[in-house]
Scaffold this active site. Structure first.
Site, short mmCIF file in Angstrom:
data_model
loop_
_atom_site.label_atom_id
_atom_site.label_comp_id
_atom_site.label_asym_id
_atom_site.label_seq_id
_atom_site.Cartn_x
_atom_site.Cartn_y
_atom_site.Cartn_z
N HIS C 57 0.83 -1.21 0.00
CA HIS C 57 0.00 0.00 0.00
C HIS C 57 0.87 1.26 0.00
O HIS C 57 0.38 2.33 0.35
CB HIS C 57 -0.90 0.03 1.24
CG HIS C 57 -1.74 -1.18 1.40
ND1 HIS C 57 -2.64 -1.59 0.46
CD2 HIS C 57 -1.80 -2.10 2.40
CE1 HIS C 57 -3.23 -2.70 0.87
NE2 HIS C 57 -2.73 -3.04 2.05
N HIS C 219 -6.94 -4.51 -1.13
CA HIS C 219 -6.16 -5.73 -1.28
C HIS C 219 -6.64 -6.52 -2.48
O HIS C 219 -6.44 -7.72 -2.56
CB HIS C 219 -6.27 -6.62 -0.04
CG HIS C 219 -6.01 -5.90 1.23
ND1 HIS C 219 -7.01 -5.28 1.95
CD2 HIS C 219 -4.85 -5.68 1.90
CE1 HIS C 219 -6.47 -4.73 3.03
NE2 HIS C 219 -5.17 -4.94 3.01
#
Ligand SMILES: Nc1ncnc2c1ncn2[C@@H]1O[C@H](COP(=O)(O)OP(=O)(O)O)[C@@H](O)[C@H]1O
Ligand SMILES: Nc1ncnc2c1ncn2[C@@H]1O[C@H](COP(=O)(O)OP(=O)(O)O)[C@@H](O)[C@H]1O
Ligand SMILES: [Mg+2]
Ligand SMILES: [Mg+2]
Ligand SMILES: [Mg+2]
Ligand SMILES: [Mg+2]
Lengths: 229, 334, 334, 229
Positions: C57, C219
């Site tokens: 991320h 995700h």
């Protein structure tokens, strides 16, 4: 495709003694059409040895030229050519924008403040255009650029201008030759412009700028043919 | 072509407005142009800095407008150099009475359009100088051709010349500093995937599942070699050694580096490359004083990365570390 | 799978070292852990802030370690929440004697691993509090299930709670402020392409050439709807109206926004979205005080974007605009 | 696949009265093998309703458990189980890491500081494990998680423990049932874990955590079968 001339007419040798604003604008409108039709082709050629935008660039600029024609009725050929030059200069971008734009501005200064110019005067203005391109771009024949069309075309036109005035035969032949000169760039190693970064790997691909230059001579041929018919 | 856009024709115009929305404290758009200028112009009497080029390289160049870097950035269509009238508008916006340095990446289109703009500025009495950035060592330099391309290393020119201008150096001094940056700068990139030029609608090139293109240009121009995918370690070493050789970097020399994403390559991969870079410099006894890691000069959504090395001397080091405050690069004094 | 990596197993470890190479003035790695902590820890007596989560991320979360934001960031494997021992190491690194606030995105794995770490810290006498970030309005909130996910809005929690901690607020005050941020926070994202989890080697999902996934998780978790590609205008409006409704934002209210790239979506597209956002807020008479535009919470090389809105009051506005200095977010006082 | 038992042997009812460290480690080594073989399957199941990492997570952690076994010879079952718990806790990550890790730590505290435990003691420790999972994860039967396997499995084991000690028949049947309970999650709406975000869209996909739970019972069956053979 508008302005299609019946085949049999092509055989008679007719000439255009002068170029007026109507013909001049028609030439650029026709060029705009041809570029628009070949936009993808030009982009694809540029993708192979450049950055895939030559068709988009020219199409954007010539679309704006047509818009400018529609919005402005200029008083002279000089003003018309200046309009083309300013428009191309400010809307095409890239190498071709600088070249076509500054070239057409030189073209305009070589044209009279009148509605019409002798064919020979038109050729002289075109000469000024090509000279401006040479100066700005420094490309010579064989460098795999639009000059591979403009330089020999200029020679051919100059050689012919004393003999015949705006003959349809001459411009039709010239358009064909221009196509041939453009095709011939396939075998050259690029030495100017973005394709030059490729060196030997540029061999085997036609230069996109030479194709659009050849299309300009196609537009000229189509215009003369239409005017004399 | 999958992009978050409205129409191909309005991308650049909309994006410039969006930059002002995101960075109002840094940027204003010069009315009716494709120029982003500082919202708070620098003091009069200081040299202005203008850079520009085709769009699609964000944050270049609007992201570098601000204190210590550029005064104005001129945008062209995606991957197409800006037109002379736009560059001229940028020059006017940047001029604070001490002349303007134009940072131009060495592409025929950019060079010619900026040249025409200089002629316009000249007629207007604004002194200009040009620094031509040609850091891409993938392309062989040659006097007889277009020469090398300018790529990510351009950001070092913005930073260092911008700091000099901010300090009050005059036009010719800023140009000299900028030129020495270029003389000590080398970059090379690679692509893992192509980008798609919006006006074109399809990928500029195709790469196999296990292929990468070395020496890629920042406009999707072909590189110098198509090779099988390398590991991060191999890739970093291959780029690094090429750059070190090109700059003839020797024991004990000081360098700064940039690990730049072409767009889609995420930071986690850049970080892996940065780790290798640090080890490589250690092995070759170079002193790595600064690493710029991130997206600095992109090619739309192309995956890939470029590495830039800059030889530092005391002057360049000081100017590189001088404070700057722009949307895309901030150097904060600690 | 085309990635600039060496081996799947070493990605996170290498990337953390690379972060320190790129940002030595900001970050240090806590020896033998997956924790990045401030290279210059804040004064003792101030509340520490720890965030963390799976890797992939970036710049979250290591990029937010620095003055005015986090004290430590704990990394897990790609897209996998960190383990309790690592979180505990982060807590110890962040503790300056006034307790530690844990910023946790509301995923079962994160919640449980951070909870276990808190039990460890508790045994060690370190006071901890948790703020659970659940800004993703794509997921229906419900007491009977896991509730909503935490996505990009988390960065606003780091910023605002971090500023409060830097100002010297005590642990329970920092927690209250963080909780009110969450209570006034809403985000939603979309994907244009999938990402590829390195350990998995293939795209997590497939999207057709004209499809996008609305409400995507960070995700690569499926979103709520697969829809035909929208224009930037339609997309921004669709996300915006959803968020405005969710927060019940009314005339004259003050907001901050984040236009976040999922990874591959370039800045030029974010800028187009930002332009639309500004127009939308004008139409709905909201006062858009701040836009964060860029890559703040990515999903590897996924193409797509998310929009976050945060209702501001005077306190949140002040803390949002307070100076901060981290690798990925710097607020400079002008 | 090691430890394959000739088919005819399956029919005799043999039991394992106790579990020792050898069997315990064999169980986990076998589980590690099964997880490794099913890594892709588990990732794919997780891709459908989660984040595509359950196979990677479990495989990473169990690989480390095997490494830890190879590196450490512990003095007791308690220590072995603690080693498993600590290793899983610190290497799996995600929801499954927290659950398996903290669960196995509870498991270890329920085991004696000895090299061997009665079968019933082993079942009690397993009960402590499942209880820890319930507490930590708050999932009940039908929530579409690993608990859809562990909770009914625990009931079945407890019901059987008085009658038969570690019978091969029981554990083989249990492994089959576990597979069935896991398969049944296909029809559930997820209410816990990452799949819960999908709501109704989670229907039609088997929960990956239930599959790895079922594989643990498969490993148990394989181990008992091997030990008694
Ligand atoms: N120095 C030059 N002189 C003449 N023509 C050039 C020169 N450089 C480039 N060109 C022409 O310009 C064309 C490319 O134009 P275009 O793609 O629109 O610009 P750019 O290369 O900036 O993307 C080339 O195909 C070539 O014919
Ligand atoms: N609250 C919970 N209680 C029990 N099991 C859970 C819970 N949440 C998730 N799980 C299990 O964990 C599995 C997912 O594990 P994994 O993919 O490794 O972690 P993550 O979801 O964090 O990526 C799910 O398939 C489910 O069986
Ligand atoms: Mg081009
Ligand atoms: Mg171009
Ligand atoms: Mg996970
Ligand atoms: Mg998972």
């Amino acid at each position: 495709m508008p302005h299609v001339i019946p085949r049999h007419l092509k055989l008679c040798s007719i000439s255009m003694a002068s170029m007026d604003q109507v013909a001049f604008r028609q030439l650029w409108r026709r060029f705009a059409e041809l570029i628009h039709e070949n936009r993808e082709v030009l982009n694809d050629l540029d993708a192979a040895i450049g950055d895939a935008d030559h068709g988009s660039n020219m199409d954007r600029g010539l679309g704006k030229v047509v818009e400018a024609f529609n919005a402005n009725s200029e008083a002279s050929l000089h003003a018309d050519a200046k309009l083309v030059g300013m428009t191309l200069m400010s809307t095409v971008g890239g190498a071709s924008g600088a070249l076509w734009g500054s070239g057409m501005l030189k073209f305009s200064t070589a044209l009279p403040d009148a509605a019409v110019v002798e064919w020979s005067g038109f050729i002289d203005a075109l000469g000024a255009f090509v000279e401006a391109l040479s100066k700005r771009g420094q490309a010579v024949v064989g460098d795999k650029t639009m000059m591979d069309v403009f330089l020999p075309a200029m020679t051919e036109l100059r050689d012919s201008v004393d003999v015949q005035e705006g003959s349809e035969e001459i411009v039709v032949a010239l358009a064909e030759h221009a196509k041939g000169w453009s095709d011939a760039t396939r075998d050259f190693v690029a030495r100017r412009g973005r394709a030059a970064y490729l060196g030997e790997r540029s061999i085997g691909h036609i230069d996109p700028g030479s194709v659009s230059a050849a299309l300009w001579f196609q537009a000229l041929a189509d215009t003369v043919r239409d005017q004399v018919s | 072509m999958k992009k978050i856009i409205d129409a191909v024709e309005t991308i650049v115009d909309q994006a410039l407005d969006g930059m002002v929305v995101a960075y109002p404290e840094y940027l204003q758009r010069v009315e009716g142009t494709l120029v982003l200028a500082r919202s708070k112009p620098k003091e009069t009497g200081k040299v202005g800095l203008v850079s520009g080029g085709g769009s699609g390289h964000e944050p270049a160049h609007g992201g570098y407008v601000g204190y210590g870097m550029l005064d104005a950035a001129v945008a062209g269509e995606v991957f197409t150099s800006p037109t002379p009238d736009q560059v001229y508008a940028g020059i006017k916006a940047a001029d604070r009475g001490a002349g303007v340095l134009l940072v131009v990446k060495n592409y025929t289109g950019d060079v010619m359009n900026f040249d025409i703009a200089r002629e316009l500025a000249d007629a207007d009495g604004i002194a200009t100088e040009v620094v031509l950035v040609n850091d891409d060592v993938a392309v062989q330099d040659s006097l007889y051709t277009t020469g090398r391309r300018g790529i990510a290393g351009t950001v070092f020119v913005h930073k260092i010349a911008g700091a000099a201008a901010e300090e009050g150096a005059d036009l010719s001094s800023v140009k000299v500093i900028a030129d020495t940056v270029v003389a000590n700068l080398a970059s090379m990139g690679c692509a893992l995937t192509s980008c798609t030029v919006p006006a074109n609608g399809k990928p500029t090139f195709e790469l196999g599942a296990n292929e990468m293109e070395m020496g890629i240009g920042i406009h999707g121009e072909p590189g110098i070699e198509r090779v099988p995918m390398m590991s991060a370690s191999e890739l970093t070493a291959s780029l690094y050694h090429r750059l070190v050789a090109e700059l003839s970097l020797g024991d004990g020399e000081r360098i700064a580096a940039m690990v730049n994403s072409m767009g889609a390559t995420p930071a986690i991969e850049l970080a892996i490359m940065s780790g290798h870079l640090a080890n490589l410099t250690k092995s070759s006894k170079l002193s790595l004083e600064k690493v710029l890691m991130g997206e600095f000069m992109t090619s739309l959504e192309m995956a890939g990365a470029s590495l830039t090395l800059l030889r530092l001397d005391q002057q360049r080091s000081t100017l590189l570390n001088a404070a700057c405050d722009t949307p895309a690069l901030k150097v904060v004094q600690h």
